[in-house]
Design a protein around this motif. Sequence first.
Motif, mmCIF file in Angstrom:
data_model
loop_
_atom_site.group_PDB
_atom_site.id
_atom_site.type_symbol
_atom_site.label_atom_id
_atom_site.label_comp_id
_atom_site.label_asym_id
_atom_site.label_seq_id
_atom_site.Cartn_x
_atom_site.Cartn_y
_atom_site.Cartn_z
ATOM 1 N N ARG A 23 14.034 -11.656 5.169
ATOM 2 C CA ARG A 23 13.504 -10.679 4.728
ATOM 3 C C ARG A 23 12.835 -10.781 3.791
ATOM 4 N N ALA A 24 14.080 -11.182 2.443
ATOM 5 C CA ALA A 24 13.563 -11.677 1.674
ATOM 6 C C ALA A 24 12.280 -12.923 0.718
ATOM 7 N N GLU A 25 12.001 -13.462 2.021
ATOM 8 C CA GLU A 25 11.405 -14.903 2.359
ATOM 9 C C GLU A 25 9.477 -13.865 1.922
ATOM 10 N N LEU A 26 9.195 -13.538 3.169
ATOM 11 C CA LEU A 26 8.628 -12.887 3.502
ATOM 12 C C LEU A 26 7.658 -11.574 2.790
ATOM 13 N N ALA A 27 9.049 -10.836 1.904
ATOM 14 C CA ALA A 27 8.476 -9.983 0.783
ATOM 15 C C ALA A 27 7.862 -11.128 0.197
ATOM 16 N N GLY A 28 8.300 -11.828 -0.662
ATOM 17 C CA GLY A 28 8.566 -12.444 -1.827
ATOM 18 C C GLY A 28 6.818 -13.077 -1.311
ATOM 19 N N ILE A 29 6.046 -13.534 -0.713
ATOM 20 C CA ILE A 29 5.234 -13.903 -0.282
ATOM 21 C C ILE A 29 3.809 -12.798 -0.301
ATOM 22 N N LEU A 30 4.648 -11.583 0.720
ATOM 23 C CA LEU A 30 3.680 -10.492 0.845
ATOM 24 C C LEU A 30 3.392 -9.985 -0.277
ATOM 25 N N ASP A 31 4.436 -9.671 -1.649
ATOM 26 C CA ASP A 31 4.101 -9.103 -2.992
ATOM 27 C C ASP A 31 2.807 -9.861 -3.492
ATOM 28 N N SER A 61 14.638 -4.648 6.412
ATOM 29 C CA SER A 61 13.529 -3.937 6.747
ATOM 30 C C SER A 61 12.353 -4.090 6.086
ATOM 31 N N LEU A 62 11.421 -4.663 6.548
ATOM 32 C CA LEU A 62 10.195 -4.437 5.700
ATOM 33 C C LEU A 62 9.055 -3.778 6.508
ATOM 34 N N SER A 63 8.026 -3.076 5.734
ATOM 35 C CA SER A 63 6.844 -2.573 6.114
ATOM 36 C C SER A 63 5.578 -3.160 4.275
ATOM 37 N N LEU A 121 -1.420 -12.763 6.105
ATOM 38 C CA LEU A 121 -1.724 -11.499 5.652
ATOM 39 C C LEU A 121 -1.841 -11.213 4.611
ATOM 40 N N ALA A 122 -1.376 -11.574 3.469
ATOM 41 C CA ALA A 122 -1.861 -12.225 2.350
ATOM 42 C C ALA A 122 -2.573 -12.131 1.626
ATOM 43 N N ALA A 167 -0.253 -9.796 -2.104
ATOM 44 C CA ALA A 167 -1.593 -9.404 -1.392
ATOM 45 C C ALA A 167 -1.890 -8.724 -2.151
ATOM 46 N N LYS A 168 -2.945 -7.945 -2.034
ATOM 47 C CA LYS A 168 -3.847 -7.490 -2.953
ATOM 48 C C LYS A 168 -4.492 -6.426 -2.075
ATOM 49 N N ASP A 169 -4.558 -6.166 -0.906
ATOM 50 C CA ASP A 169 -5.009 -5.143 0.260
ATOM 51 C C ASP A 169 -4.194 -4.520 0.374
ATOM 52 N N PHE A 170 -2.293 -4.364 0.139
ATOM 53 C CA PHE A 170 -1.370 -3.851 0.748
ATOM 54 C C PHE A 170 -0.438 -4.146 -0.338
ATOM 55 N N ARG A 171 0.711 -2.814 -0.255
ATOM 56 C CA ARG A 171 1.754 -3.679 -1.301
ATOM 57 C C ARG A 171 3.548 -3.005 -0.446
ATOM 58 N N VAL A 172 4.276 -3.812 -0.882
ATOM 59 C CA VAL A 172 5.350 -3.810 0.066
ATOM 60 C C VAL A 172 6.256 -2.647 -0.021
ATOM 61 N N THR A 173 6.513 -2.249 1.503
ATOM 62 C CA THR A 173 7.221 -0.730 0.655
ATOM 63 C C THR A 173 8.827 -0.687 -0.136
#
Length: 369
Positions: free
Chosen positions: A245-253, A271-273, A367-368, A255-261
Amino acid sequence: MAVGQAIADGQMIRYGTGANFTARFEEELCDYIGAGHALTVNSGTNALVAALAAAGIGPGDEVLVPAYTWMSTAVAPVQVGAVPILVDIDETLTIDPEDIRRKITPYTRAIIPVHMVNAPCDMDAILSIAKEHGLIVIEDACQAVGVRYKDKYCGAIGDLGAFSFNKFKNVNIGEGGAVITNDERYYIRARSYHDLGSMIRGHGDRMNEPEFIGMNMKVTEIQGAMLRVQLRKLKPVMRQMQKRRAELAGILDTAKDFRVTPHNDLAHAVSLSVLAPTKEKAIALTGQRGVFNRLRDSSKHVYTNWEPLMAKRTFHPKMNPWSWAKREITYTPDMCARTLDILDRTCIINLGLKYPAPLMQMVARKLAA
């Protein structure tokens, strides 16, 4: 092997002479989560029902439940004669403490916070509200077995907790559940309720609690044996989920079209959404690799799909708790509009525990981007 041993012992019911698999599981579960008592039952739904019965919740009582949860959370109060009052969630996907305050009435007796999709509720705020208003807190941790909230485990924080062990949960034996509590009287009452009053079992001291009619929610020794094996696997799985979760959230953070919950305890997050700015952008995300689903599409987890409850329909009109309520209770499709908006825009991200970390990191980067 564990199931084979249970069968070979010839003690299939948990209260048979020499039976010990289920009792040992309960001891091990208590040690794991730091609870005083655990009672194994045949489903997460019945764990909630037994917990409510143990706490003395009944006709005329109102129970606050989130508008986003599996339907069982809202149905359980109905089974003991109480009525559910729907409360909005916030962006953490868990019950909103501020809406809890708005929904409390003189008839409110309990709150059921639900740790949805392994995301813990804001239990500090919820416990503070409960203490202020004299309410019982029954945690629905069915989707969060083994998940931590700060220095405690979900399910062992409130007055009572409920776990599920069905095929979709962190501890999985096909079907099963458990009631968790640190209160001995609640435990004795739950134990009595789950076994038709426990009038013929060697249950020892009842703390002067009289026998009362209950249900049959018992499990077998086969289930107890399976649960002991599953519990031993839980800690390494949760560590793996936390790391991924920590690995993927760091990448998804990035992104410009969405944000990590947002999360109520990032230090222990498993959990990750992601939350998109619009419903349309969330729908577009659902077609991409690595996205599990959009939460508005999750069937009976959304209150608008609880058709029997929305219609206040029970198997017999004289067993309808809404007719005993102390005020008129109305449910409408738009009553929790904020919840629907959040679910419209939220997508669950697949942690991909069965796949190599570099592959899932590549998916997250796409995704990001």
